[in-house]
Design a protein around this motif. Structure first.
Motif, mmCIF file in Angstrom:
data_model
loop_
_atom_site.group_PDB
_atom_site.id
_atom_site.type_symbol
_atom_site.label_atom_id
_atom_site.label_comp_id
_atom_site.label_asym_id
_atom_site.label_seq_id
_atom_site.Cartn_x
_atom_site.Cartn_y
_atom_site.Cartn_z
ATOM 1 N N ALA A 163 11.526 -0.774 -1.099
ATOM 2 C CA ALA A 163 11.224 0.480 -0.656
ATOM 3 C C ALA A 163 10.285 0.976 0.078
ATOM 4 C CB ALA A 163 10.517 1.418 -1.683
ATOM 5 N N THR A 164 10.377 2.166 1.370
ATOM 6 C CA THR A 164 9.971 1.871 1.814
ATOM 7 C C THR A 164 9.072 3.496 2.086
ATOM 8 O OG1 THR A 164 11.418 3.528 3.922
ATOM 9 C CG2 THR A 164 11.322 1.004 3.980
ATOM 10 N N ARG A 165 8.030 4.353 3.231
ATOM 11 C CA ARG A 165 7.321 5.310 2.945
ATOM 12 C C ARG A 165 6.615 5.424 4.059
ATOM 13 N NH1 ARG A 165 1.324 5.269 0.363
ATOM 14 N NH2 ARG A 165 -0.068 3.621 1.579
ATOM 15 N N VAL A 166 6.381 6.770 4.641
ATOM 16 C CA VAL A 166 5.272 6.855 5.646
ATOM 17 C C VAL A 166 3.582 6.735 5.406
ATOM 18 C CG1 VAL A 166 5.187 8.388 7.476
ATOM 19 C CG2 VAL A 166 7.644 8.439 6.522
ATOM 20 N N ASN A 167 2.883 5.910 5.561
ATOM 21 C CA ASN A 167 1.813 5.733 5.675
ATOM 22 C C ASN A 167 1.306 6.952 6.146
ATOM 23 O OD1 ASN A 167 1.501 5.030 8.488
ATOM 24 N ND2 ASN A 167 1.015 2.437 7.293
ATOM 25 N N PRO A 168 0.136 6.755 5.961
ATOM 26 C CA PRO A 168 -1.087 8.297 6.741
ATOM 27 C C PRO A 168 -1.145 7.983 8.424
ATOM 28 C CG PRO A 168 -2.349 6.991 4.618
ATOM 29 C CD PRO A 168 -1.101 6.133 5.249
ATOM 30 N N THR A 174 6.986 -1.103 4.384
ATOM 31 C CA THR A 174 7.900 -1.606 3.208
ATOM 32 C C THR A 174 7.103 -1.797 2.328
ATOM 33 O OG1 THR A 174 9.214 -2.783 4.685
ATOM 34 C CG2 THR A 174 8.782 -3.580 2.165
ATOM 35 N N VAL A 175 7.178 -1.200 1.097
ATOM 36 C CA VAL A 175 6.083 -0.913 -0.404
ATOM 37 C C VAL A 175 6.732 -1.989 -1.619
ATOM 38 C CG1 VAL A 175 4.368 1.215 0.779
ATOM 39 C CG2 VAL A 175 6.609 1.250 -0.499
#
Length: 175
Positions: A163-168, A174-175
């Motif tokens: 999965a992917t996310r937008v980090n801070p 990728t997570v």
């Protein structure tokens, strides 16, 4: 030092984001579907009735001749390790209810007052019966029995890809 986005919880519903503030609302505790069949005692079915117990006029009634913990039971209700909310209306004319059990002992105090009783419990055994019983002098009734799983907005899932996310720092990772 965690950023605001790292502190966000999947249990909350983000509603707005401002500088240094993530406004969110935690949903009300949701419950699963009703697990008790005929909890309003509309018919004389689905319940195991011990000595002295009968079902009539929309209630489970005890006449004071109960022996041991052979009160009112319904099987196939719970699964070990889950959290449940148990609720029922109790009318006490004499004696008391001293046994409430669902996959483990919930309450063995003497319920001597007519009231609506609510319990939250985590089942600890595979005994899936709900049991409500009184002492040998209990005269009264039980009505509106409900058992629902407490899901608390938590869920389980699996996926077969990353999965992917937008980090801070607003970078995709990728997570």
């Amino acid at each position: 030092n965690m950023s605001l986005l790292e502190k966000a919880s999947i249990i909350t519903t983000p509603t707005a984001y401002g500088v240094g503030v993530l406004n969110s609302i935690k949903p009300a505790i949701p419950f699963g579907e009703e697990l008790i069949v005929n909890g309003n005692f509309a018919t004389d079915s689905n319940w195991i009735k011990g000595t002295g117990w009968s079902i009539s006029n929309g209630k489970a009634i005890c006449d004071g001749s109960q022996t041991g913990n052979t009160g009112l039971q319904q099987s196939g209700v719970a699964v070990s390790g889950k959290i449940y909310k148990i609720q029922f209306d109790l009318t006490v004319d004499a004696g008391f209810i001293n046994y409430v059990n669902l996959g483990g002992w919930i309450d063995n105090t003497n319920l001597t007052t007519s009231n609506t009783y609510t319990y939250y419990t985590t089942t600890t055994t595979n005994t899936d019966n709900l049991g409500i019983a009184g002492d040998s002098n209990f005269v009264g009734s039980v009505d509106n029995v409900s058992v629902v799983e407490v899901t608390d907005a938590d869920f389980d899932f699996t996926r077969t890809s990353s999965a992917t996310r937008v980090n801070p720092d607003y970078l995709i990772e990728t997570v």
